[in-house]
Design a protein around this motif. Structure first.
Motif, PDB file in Angstrom:
ATOM      1  N   ASP A   1       1.417  22.243 -23.523  1.00 58.13           N
ATOM      2  CA  ASP A   1       0.879  23.460 -22.935  1.00 58.13           C
ATOM      3  C   ASP A   1      -0.125  23.170 -21.821  1.00 58.13           C
ATOM      4  O   ASP A   1      -1.083  23.901 -21.630  1.00 58.13           O
ATOM      5  N   GLU A   2       0.100  22.071 -21.090  1.00 65.15           N
ATOM      6  CA  GLU A   2      -0.795  21.702 -20.005  1.00 65.15           C
ATOM      7  C   GLU A   2      -0.813  22.794 -18.937  1.00 65.15           C
ATOM      8  O   GLU A   2       0.206  23.348 -18.568  1.00 65.15           O
ATOM      9  N   GLU A   3      -2.015  23.112 -18.452  1.00 61.68           N
ATOM     10  CA  GLU A   3      -2.159  24.183 -17.477  1.00 61.68           C
ATOM     11  C   GLU A   3      -3.155  23.766 -16.404  1.00 61.68           C
ATOM     12  O   GLU A   3      -4.154  23.096 -16.688  1.00 61.68           O
ATOM     13  N   TYR A   4      -2.874  24.162 -15.176  1.00 59.25           N
ATOM     14  CA  TYR A   4      -3.755  23.824 -14.063  1.00 59.25           C
ATOM     15  C   TYR A   4      -5.046  24.626 -14.142  1.00 59.25           C
ATOM     16  O   TYR A   4      -5.039  25.824 -14.408  1.00 59.25           O
TER      17      TYR A   4
ATOM     18  N   GLY B   1       0.816  -1.219   0.000  1.00 60.59           N
ATOM     19  CA  GLY B   1       0.000   0.000   0.000  1.00 60.59           C
ATOM     20  C   GLY B   1       0.840   1.256   0.000  1.00 60.59           C
ATOM     21  O   GLY B   1       0.547   2.216  -0.724  1.00 60.59           O
ATOM     22  N   PHE B   2       1.908   1.261   0.804  1.00 61.35           N
ATOM     23  CA  PHE B   2       2.771   2.439   0.883  1.00 61.35           C
ATOM     24  C   PHE B   2       3.448   2.726  -0.453  1.00 61.35           C
ATOM     25  O   PHE B   2       3.481   3.876  -0.915  1.00 61.35           O
ATOM     26  N   ILE B   3       3.986   1.692  -1.088  1.00 63.96           N
ATOM     27  CA  ILE B   3       4.663   1.875  -2.371  1.00 63.96           C
ATOM     28  C   ILE B   3       3.683   2.360  -3.437  1.00 63.96           C
ATOM     29  O   ILE B   3       4.001   3.250  -4.244  1.00 63.96           O
ATOM     30  N   THR B   4       2.480   1.786  -3.439  1.00 64.46           N
ATOM     31  CA  THR B   4       1.471   2.213  -4.406  1.00 64.46           C
ATOM     32  C   THR B   4       1.077   3.668  -4.195  1.00 64.46           C
ATOM     33  O   THR B   4       1.035   4.468  -5.137  1.00 64.46           O
ATOM     34  N   GLU B   5       0.785   4.031  -2.939  1.00 62.83           N
ATOM     35  CA  GLU B   5       0.394   5.412  -2.641  1.00 62.83           C
ATOM     36  C   GLU B   5       1.535   6.387  -2.923  1.00 62.83           C
ATOM     37  O   GLU B   5       1.302   7.508  -3.398  1.00 62.83           O
ATOM     38  N   LYS B   6       2.766   5.971  -2.639  1.00 63.59           N
ATOM     39  CA  LYS B   6       3.912   6.841  -2.908  1.00 63.59           C
ATOM     40  C   LYS B   6       4.062   7.079  -4.406  1.00 63.59           C
ATOM     41  O   LYS B   6       4.345   8.200  -4.855  1.00 63.59           O
ATOM     42  N   SER B   7       3.856   6.023  -5.179  1.00 61.30           N
ATOM     43  CA  SER B   7       3.974   6.142  -6.629  1.00 61.30           C
ATOM     44  C   SER B   7       2.899   7.055  -7.189  1.00 61.30           C
ATOM     45  O   SER B   7       3.169   7.901  -8.055  1.00 61.30           O
ATOM     46  N   LEU B   8       1.669   6.896  -6.704  1.00 61.02           N
ATOM     47  CA  LEU B   8       0.593   7.781  -7.146  1.00 61.02           C
ATOM     48  C   LEU B   8       0.853   9.217  -6.711  1.00 61.02           C
ATOM     49  O   LEU B   8       0.513  10.165  -7.421  1.00 61.02           O
ATOM     50  N   SER B   9       1.487   9.391  -5.552  1.00 61.17           N
ATOM     51  CA  SER B   9       1.814  10.735  -5.067  1.00 61.17           C
ATOM     52  C   SER B   9       2.851  11.404  -5.960  1.00 61.17           C
ATOM     53  O   SER B   9       2.800  12.617  -6.185  1.00 61.17           O
ATOM     54  N   VAL B  10       3.810  10.632  -6.452  1.00 64.42           N
ATOM     55  CA  VAL B  10       4.804  11.188  -7.364  1.00 64.42           C
ATOM     56  C   VAL B  10       4.126  11.721  -8.612  1.00 64.42           C
ATOM     57  O   VAL B  10       4.470  12.799  -9.123  1.00 64.42           O
ATOM     58  N   ASP B  11       3.128  10.986  -9.110  1.00 70.02           N
ATOM     59  CA  ASP B  11       2.377  11.466 -10.270  1.00 70.02           C
ATOM     60  C   ASP B  11       1.652  12.768  -9.935  1.00 70.02           C
ATOM     61  O   ASP B  11       1.529  13.662 -10.774  1.00 70.02           O
ATOM     62  N   ASN B  12       1.180  12.895  -8.673  1.00 71.95           N
ATOM     63  CA  ASN B  12       0.501  14.118  -8.247  1.00 71.95           C
ATOM     64  C   ASN B  12       1.431  15.328  -8.275  1.00 71.95           C
ATOM     65  O   ASN B  12       0.977  16.464  -8.426  1.00 71.95           O
ATOM     66  N   LEU B  13       2.737  15.081  -8.116  1.00 70.27           N
ATOM     67  CA  LEU B  13       3.685  16.190  -8.077  1.00 70.27           C
ATOM     68  C   LEU B  13       3.694  16.981  -9.382  1.00 70.27           C
ATOM     69  O   LEU B  13       3.999  18.175  -9.389  1.00 70.27           O
ATOM     70  N   PHE B  14       3.366  16.322 -10.492  1.00 65.67           N
ATOM     71  CA  PHE B  14       3.273  17.043 -11.762  1.00 65.67           C
ATOM     72  C   PHE B  14       2.253  18.172 -11.649  1.00 65.67           C
ATOM     73  O   PHE B  14       2.483  19.292 -12.115  1.00 65.67           O
ATOM     74  N   VAL B  15       1.112  17.864 -11.036  1.00 67.85           N
ATOM     75  CA  VAL B  15       0.064  18.874 -10.887  1.00 67.85           C
ATOM     76  C   VAL B  15       0.487  19.936  -9.881  1.00 67.85           C
ATOM     77  O   VAL B  15       0.186  21.124 -10.052  1.00 67.85           O
ATOM     78  N   PHE B  16       1.197  19.534  -8.830  1.00 64.70           N
ATOM     79  CA  PHE B  16       1.682  20.506  -7.849  1.00 64.70           C
ATOM     80  C   PHE B  16       2.612  21.525  -8.513  1.00 64.70           C
ATOM     81  O   PHE B  16       2.593  22.714  -8.179  1.00 64.70           O
ATOM     82  N   VAL B  17       3.432  21.061  -9.442  1.00 61.05           N
ATOM     83  CA  VAL B  17       4.318  21.963 -10.177  1.00 61.05           C
ATOM     84  C   VAL B  17       3.492  22.987 -10.951  1.00 61.05           C
ATOM     85  O   VAL B  17       3.795  24.190 -10.957  1.00 61.05           O
ATOM     86  N   LEU B  18       2.422  22.508 -11.596  1.00 59.40           N
ATOM     87  CA  LEU B  18       1.556  23.412 -12.356  1.00 59.40           C
ATOM     88  C   LEU B  18       0.863  24.417 -11.441  1.00 59.40           C
ATOM     89  O   LEU B  18       0.704  25.592 -11.798  1.00 59.40           O
ATOM     90  N   ILE B  19       0.437  23.958 -10.260  1.00 56.59           N
ATOM     91  CA  ILE B  19      -0.240  24.861  -9.320  1.00 56.59           C
ATOM     92  C   ILE B  19       0.724  25.944  -8.849  1.00 56.59           C
ATOM     93  O   ILE B  19       0.370  27.137  -8.789  1.00 56.59           O
TER      94      ILE B  19
END
Length: 352
Positions: free
Chosen positions: A156-159, A70-88
């Motif tokens: 040109d992805e934008e939040y 569970g931890f590895i899965t959630e961590k991996s999904l969180s890394v994908d979330n970082l892309f959106v955090f960069v945009l924000i």
């Protein structure tokens, strides 16, 4: 795994203490160095590993295996979330010295709201076993959607702000510049939100939207609410440091969405098989060791192929050509504190 109310209380108090220490260390706004981010990333991962070992010693191999999967899965999904955090961060032009505070509070909001999601999910699963079919189908659909988005993503992805955030901005006026780490200020006798509060809400509410697939995913690996909550907590609490550590590497993980789609699809199939088994149908069930092995293998292959592909891409580009991705590297937001109307969608004074 039988968890007593006392253990629940001690666990929550321990996590609160860790968050307090993290907040105390990062209370003074400053630019986070790679060294600082690296040290604290290792600390958080080590704490998660120690917790998993504790489950192994006191609970056995099954709970420990479920936690690590569970931890590895959630961590991996969180890394994908970082892309959106960069945009924000780029959307709201957050000064680099304030980014760690934004992430800390935003992740804290997400952690609290995820706890509500987990409690609701556990209650639904306990009452309706057929929900596994729904979770499984949703994860398979999400996996397919990830593949489609990865194939059609542009440069040109934008939040875009969610409806909740837009509603808050319509209700309250928002200042046109940052005022340090203040969340509210007085402008001509009127209480006004600062962009700092807006971006914190953006991080927190956006992460909750990601929970719509991550929560069913971890329930596909374990139905123990204690393990679901702690795996999510440890994955989220180290997210702030990970943001600064691998910010420059995010653009190189070009195949991450494909890897995550395989993982979500695999867990979706696992959930459907589990639901069929619960309904009395004789089908094979996927064990925790197999799940853990598949998740680790997919992430390893995805990382390797991503680095190879990004290296070839950089070699083909001219030195002055911008790297594809559309996001701004963490820590490179404009050094000034002023936010234009385009960044926040609002200006000081009345908000239309």
């Amino acid at each position: 795994m039988n968890v007593s109310p006392t253990l629940w209380v001690l666990t929550v108090l321990g996590l609160v203490a860790l968050i307090a220490v993290d907040f105390f260390i990062g209370r003074k706004p400053h630019d986070v160095s790679i060294k600082e981010a690296g040290i604290w990333t290792i600390v958080w991962i080590a704490l998660a590993a120690l917790f998993g070992v504790g489950l192994l010693v006191f609970g056995g191999g099954q709970p420990a295996g479920e936690f690590f999967a569970g931890f590895i899965t959630e961590k991996s999904l969180s890394v994908d979330n970082l892309f959106v955090f960069v945009l924000i961060m780029a959307k709201f032009a957050v000064p680099s010295r304030y980014q760690q505070r934004v992430l800390l509070v935003g992740v804290l909001i997400a952690l609290v709201l995820r706890a509500v999601f987990i409690a609701a999910g556990a209650a639904i699963i306990a009452s309706f076993s057929w929900v596994f079919y729904l979770f499984g189908a949703f994860l398979i659909w999400t996996a397919w959607k990830l593949v489609q988005e990865a194939r059609t993503s542009g440069e040109d992805e934008e939040y875009e702000e969610n409806k909740l955030l837009k509603a808050v901005e319509r209700r309250f006026a928002v200042a046109d510049r940052y005022h340090g780490t203040k969340l509210w200020i007085r402008d001509n006798g009127k209480r006004v939100m600062t962009p700092m509060l807006v971006v914190m809400l953006a991080i927190g509410t956006t992460d909750v939207l990601f929970a719509l697939d991550s929560i069913p995913a971890i329930f596909g690996l374990t139905q123990d609410p204690y393990i679901v909550f702690t795996a999510n907590a440890f994955a989220l609490m180290g997210l702030r440091q990970l943001y600064f550590l691998i910010g420059g590497l995010l653009q190189r993980l070009v195949h991450l969405s494909y890897g995550l789609s395989v993982i979500l699809g695999f867990i979706g199939v696992k959930l459907v098989l589990h639901a069929l088994h619960e309904s009395g149908v004789h089908v094979p069930e996927i064990s925790v060791p197999v799940s853990l092995g598949v998740i680790c293998s997919v992430l390893t292959v995805t990382t390797i192929t991503s680095l190879i592909a990004s290296r070839k891409q950089r070699a083909e580009e001219s030195p002055g050509e911008a790297v594809a991705g559309g996001g701004r590297r963490p820590g490179t937001a404009p050094p000034h504190d002023r936010v234009g109307a385009r960044s926040t969608g609002c200006v000081s004074g009345s908000h239309e």
